[in-house]
Design an enzyme around this catalytic site. Structure first.
Site, short mmCIF file in Angstrom:
data_model
loop_
_atom_site.label_atom_id
_atom_site.label_comp_id
_atom_site.label_asym_id
_atom_site.label_seq_id
_atom_site.Cartn_x
_atom_site.Cartn_y
_atom_site.Cartn_z
N ASP A 98 -7.11 67.85 52.36
CA ASP A 98 -6.54 69.03 52.32
C ASP A 98 -6.77 69.58 51.16
O ASP A 98 -6.40 69.07 49.92
CB ASP A 98 -5.16 69.19 52.84
CG ASP A 98 -4.76 70.19 53.72
OD1 ASP A 98 -4.79 71.35 53.38
OD2 ASP A 98 -4.29 69.87 54.80
N ASP A 199 -6.62 75.03 52.65
CA ASP A 199 -5.36 75.80 52.85
C ASP A 199 -5.35 77.30 52.56
O ASP A 199 -5.81 77.62 51.58
CB ASP A 199 -4.41 75.13 52.06
CG ASP A 199 -3.01 75.44 52.70
OD1 ASP A 199 -2.57 75.31 53.77
OD2 ASP A 199 -2.41 75.98 51.80
N GLU A 256 -8.80 77.50 56.48
CA GLU A 256 -7.83 78.10 57.38
C GLU A 256 -7.74 79.53 56.92
O GLU A 256 -7.39 79.86 55.74
CB GLU A 256 -6.63 77.16 56.80
CG GLU A 256 -5.22 77.50 57.64
CD GLU A 256 -4.07 77.57 57.21
OE1 GLU A 256 -2.95 77.59 57.87
OE2 GLU A 256 -3.79 77.58 55.95
N HIS A 329 -0.07 71.04 62.27
CA HIS A 329 1.27 70.77 61.70
C HIS A 329 1.93 72.07 61.45
O HIS A 329 3.36 71.91 61.23
CB HIS A 329 1.09 70.09 60.54
CG HIS A 329 0.36 70.86 59.28
ND1 HIS A 329 -0.74 71.31 59.34
CD2 HIS A 329 1.05 71.45 58.36
CE1 HIS A 329 -1.28 71.95 58.48
NE2 HIS A 329 -0.17 72.52 57.54
N ASP A 330 1.35 73.22 61.95
CA ASP A 330 2.17 74.41 61.66
C ASP A 330 2.62 75.25 63.22
O ASP A 330 3.09 76.35 63.25
CB ASP A 330 1.47 75.54 60.95
CG ASP A 330 1.25 75.19 59.52
OD1 ASP A 330 1.84 74.30 59.02
OD2 ASP A 330 0.00 75.34 59.01
C1 GLC Z 1 -0.84 76.79 55.32
C2 GLC Z 1 -0.45 75.22 55.70
C3 GLC Z 1 0.96 75.31 55.60
C4 GLC Z 1 1.61 75.87 54.48
C5 GLC Z 1 0.99 77.04 53.89
C6 GLC Z 1 1.10 76.99 52.43
O1 GLC Z 1 -0.47 77.62 56.06
O2 GLC Z 1 -1.04 74.91 56.86
O3 GLC Z 1 1.72 74.23 56.19
O4 GLC Z 1 3.07 75.63 54.57
O5 GLC Z 1 -0.21 77.00 53.74
O6 GLC Z 1 0.56 76.10 51.80
#
Ligand code: GLC
Ligand code: CA
Length: 562
Positions: A98, A199, A256, A329-330
């Site tokens: 990540d 991310d 992402e 995980h979200d």
């Molecule tokens: C992304 C991650 C999440 C995190 C956010 C801030 O959305 O997947 O888990 O809280 O970024 O880093």
């Protein structure tokens, strides 16, 4: 269409904190992941994406990094990471890590320096602005509630944090920041990693003027999205990153990208390979949102889901590459969200149908730990059971302002909190699910007695073995990877069906995504054929079929050789 290893791969996401604890401190760790590699090999995945394990105060479970080149001690040491990579590679499994570079932790040495004085050499590593009329520089709200700006007493200026106030945003306008990031990425590539999951990478470029944003529905803050998401220089930065680092290795890179549109995806993840290899879009995950962001009990509408996913299938065909996912995980657990976890039978059947529906599409499928067991949402009784900063902040903001009653908000958290994905992996039916010998950092779902890996490994018709077969099919049939896509019966409110075509082959995928029977008209070329895979073991593909609850199948037709 160009062929590539990452198009043919299936990725498995590990959230290290919740996967396997090896030393009894209640927190999963890297040696725990290494110990479970044989399990992942048996499942047959090609790639593991590891959520953050870097040095971090852990206020957002590692998405707040204070040292990009060190391991957080509770996860292990660098040697543990190297051992994990070496052992994974020996089993033919690649490792993707990540990359969290939209922001750092406030404990990162860069930020500690940056906040010291306005002329500190690190000042411009972050985004500082003067306040306006005794308040923040603009009306932007953060993704974790409250203002996106925090006043720092030392220098009297505000810094931008699009997430928690402990996560200051890096200033990508500063070439020194970009250099630091590229050097760090290169360092991990030389350690042997096979790619990056990036991310919130769609948010790294901010419109420098930073005007007020339109009011967020149900909030007193404005949206930063028009000035931050897919910002003015994001593609320039990613092309630079590609030239400086990515193009020198053979990597899987997945961005992402909240706020992603099909047109934008064709730039982030274009076939030309000038930026990333693929991107995560959120449109299908946003279909069950409510008045206050995602906090709602609403169910997705199947026709909308079909329209959305199909738009992505058509839109990226030959131009860019899709990432396919139901879980991460979200997100809450898909079987509790789109499936039916109310009985063991419906839980397994619906989990299989959803898996089949996603895994037969064009794109690279991602499996989130426990999804292959049809793990359900967590068992959260009261607010004290939740750990996630997003959930706790949202609870405080929405109930504190009187917008929602505590009980109502709690019901939304139980359904939608990110903690639903973060309860420990259920390895066996023992009290602590084989996850830890100690006290787990977040509650284990007591349904581990029935839902666990040990039980499913031993049972050939389990959800685990269904996922294993889906992965094996993708490896065996190019049509599943590269075939074109065509949605069938768009108006049907129960069935998600589509046709894939590739070099004279046709693959029909029919999924009853409902708990009721559903009639279907199957074309004669498929009738009487044995399905490649099905959620019932006696599915007979015939002309006027009635699909049983959650009955789904894929059937292949090869043209006779000329
Ligand atoms: C992304 C991650 C999440 C995190 C956010 C801030 O959305 O997947 O888990 O809280 O970024 O880093
Ligand atoms: Ca541990």
């Amino acid at each position: 269409m160009k062929k590539a290893w990452w198009k043919e791969a299936v990725v498995y996401q590990v959230y290290p904190r919740s996967f396997q604890d090896s030393n009894g401190d209640g927190v999963g760790d890297l040696p725990g992941v290494t110990a479970r590699l044989p399990y992942l090999q048996q499942l047959g995945v090609d790639v593991i994406w590891l959520s953050p394990f870097y040095r971090s105060p852990g206020r957002d479970n590692g998405y707040d990094i204070s040292d990009y080149r060190a391991i957080q001690p509770e996860f292990g040491a660098l040697e543990d990471f190297d051992r994990l990579v070496a052992q994974a590679h020996a089993l033919g499994i690649k490792i993707v890590i990540d990359l969290v570079v939209n922001h750092t932790s406030q404990e990162h040495p860069w930020f500690r320096e940056s906040r010291k004085s306005r002329d500190n050499p690190y000042r411009d590593y972050y985004i500082w602005r003067d306040g306006v009329n005794g308040g923040p520089p603009n009306n932007w709200g953060s993704n974790f509630s409250g203002s996106a700006w925090k006043l720092d007493e030392a220098t009297g200026q505000y810094y931008l944090h699009t997430f928690g106030d402990f996560q200051p945003d890096l200033n990508w306008e500063n070439p020194a920041v970009r250099r630091e990031v590229y050097d760090m990425m290169d360092w991990w590539c030389r350690r042997g990693v096979d790619g990056f999951r990036m991310d919130v990478i769609s948010m790294i470029s901010k419109t420098p003027e930073m005007p007020d944003g339109p009011r967020n529905p149900g909030s007193s803050y404005g949206s930063f999205a028009p000035y931050v998401v897919n910002g003015p220089r994001v593609h320039e930065f990613l092309r630079e990153m590609n030239r400086e680092v990515l193009s020198r290795y053979d990597l899987l890179t997945v961005g992402e990208c909240s706020g992603l549109t099909v047109e934008q995806a064709c730039r982030y993840a274009s076939e030309e390979g000038t930026e990333l290899t693929m991107a995560f879009q959120f449109e299908h995950m946003d279909l069950d949102g409510g008045e206050s962001f995602k906090w709602s009990l609403r169910r997705m509408d199947l026709r909308e889901l079909k329209e959305t996913l199909s738009r992505w299938q058509y839109g990226l065909e030959g131009r860019a590459w899709n990432s396919l996912y139901w879980c991460n995980h979200d997100q809450p657990r898909i079987v509790s969200r789109l499936g039916d976890d109310s009985t063991p039978e419906s839980r397994e059947r619906s989990a299989k149908a959803l898996a089949l529906c996603l895994h037969m599409m064009q794109g690279t499928p991602y499996i989130y730990q426990g999804e292959e067991l049809a793990m359900t949402n967590g068992d959260f009784r009261s607010l004290e059971d939740f750990r996630d900063v997003e959930s706790l902040n949202a609870y405080r903001e929405l109930t504190g302002s009187g917008r929602l009653e505590p009980e109502e908000m709690l019901s939304y958290l139980r359904y939608k909190s990110r903690d639903n994905a973060r309860t420990p992996m259920q390895w066996d039916g023992s009290e602590r699910a084989g996850f830890t010998q100690g006290t787990p950092w977040i509650g284990i779902n007591p349904n581990c007695r029935e839902i666990n890996a040990a039980e499913q490994l031993a049972r050939p018709d389990s959800v685990f073995h269904f996922y294993r077969r889906l992965i094996a099919l993708r490896h065996a049939h190019e049509i599943i990877v590269y075939g074109s896509y065509q949605l069938l019966w768009p108006e049907d409110g129960q069935i998600f069906a589509y046709l894939r075509q590739w070099e004279g082959q046709r693959l029909l995928v029919v999924c009853n995504l409902s708990g009721q029977c559903a009639p279907a008209e199957i074309g004669p070329e498929f009738c009487g054929r044995e399905p490649l895979i099905a959620t019932y073991d006696d599915t007979a593909v015939g002309p006027g079929m009635t699909l049983r609850p959650w009955e789904a199948f894929a059937v292949l037709q090869e043209e006779a050789a000329q």
